[in-house]
Each structure stands twice: as C-alpha cells, then as structure tokens.
Design a protein around this motif. Structure first.
Motif: not given
Length: 142
Positions: A11-14, A30-33, A41-46, A51-66
C-alpha cells in the motif's frame, strides 16, 4: 529514471515528479513501477475502508486510473498466458501468424458476433482444423 530503491510495505508509494513527468513505485502484492505524463502526485480516497485502521484507503490518481481502465488488458493477458501459441520455431511467418491470431483476439470477436460461448482452447483448435482442411494439400505438396 529516478532512484526508487526504498523497500515498501503493501500500500505504500514512493515517487518523484517534475513539471511534466511522474515516476512512481507502488507496492501491492508486487512492486509496480509507473511513468506518467497525465498525472501528478495527488491522492484520493478509494471508497474502501482499511480493516486495521478503520480509515479510508487512499491511492495516487494514476494507480486509481490504472485499476479502473486496465482491467480488460490484464484479463486479456491472463487469458493468453496459459494458451500462448507462439513457440520457438524456425519459420518466422508461423510466429507472425499465430501471434496475430492472439493479438486480434479473434475468440472475443467470434463470441460477440455469433453468441456461441466456447473456451479459448476449443476455439483455437477449430481455427487450426479449418486452416488445415482448407490448405492441407498445399502445405504437404511442398
């Protein structure tokens, strides 16, 4: 490409970005490049809750579009990976023909035009049988 060497947890991004280009490394199973000129580098909610933190998962827009738009390509790759018919052969034209058969996804065209739902393997065998029936005498006369 920038140096994206850090070890990531799921779930982490660099990423590194310039004015027009975003290079990123994202870890799911797996690692995705990715390299994109359409995103920043904008991030949005998914819409999904972690389930661990109870917060909404967030991802970069390019990952969501992909994830939204590339499902058909991934499905096609998955279907052909188990039945890839391009094998090592001396005859280059055989490779080209068989590869085009896969790429143009004649199986999907056949199903949508006829309404017949048959497996990819059965479809490929029918095509091969029909080619051999039509050109059998020409193939073996040389």
């Amino acid at each position: 490409m920038p140096d994206l060497e850090r070890v990531l947890d799921r779930g982490e991004t660099q990423y590194k970005c310039s004015n027009k280009l975003l290079a990123l490394k994202w870890k799911d199973k797996h690692e995705v490049f990715m390299l994109t000129t359409m995103h920043n580098s904008e991030v949005s909610g998914t819409g999904r809750i972690d389930k661990d933190t109870g917060e909404e998962k967030r991802k970069l827009h390019c990952i969501l579009d992909y994830n939204e738009y590339m499902g058909a390509v991934d499905l096609s790759d998955m279907m052909f990976s188990s039945t890839e018919c391009v094998r090592r052969t001396v005859k280059w034209y055989k490779k080209v023909f068989l590869h085009l058969l896969d790429i143009f996804n004649s199986h999907a065209l056949y199903q949508s035009s006829t309404g017949n739902k048959i497996s990819l393997q059965v479809f490929q065998m029918k095509v091969i049988d029909q080619i051999l029936e039509k050109y059998h005498s020409q193939i073996y006369s040389h």
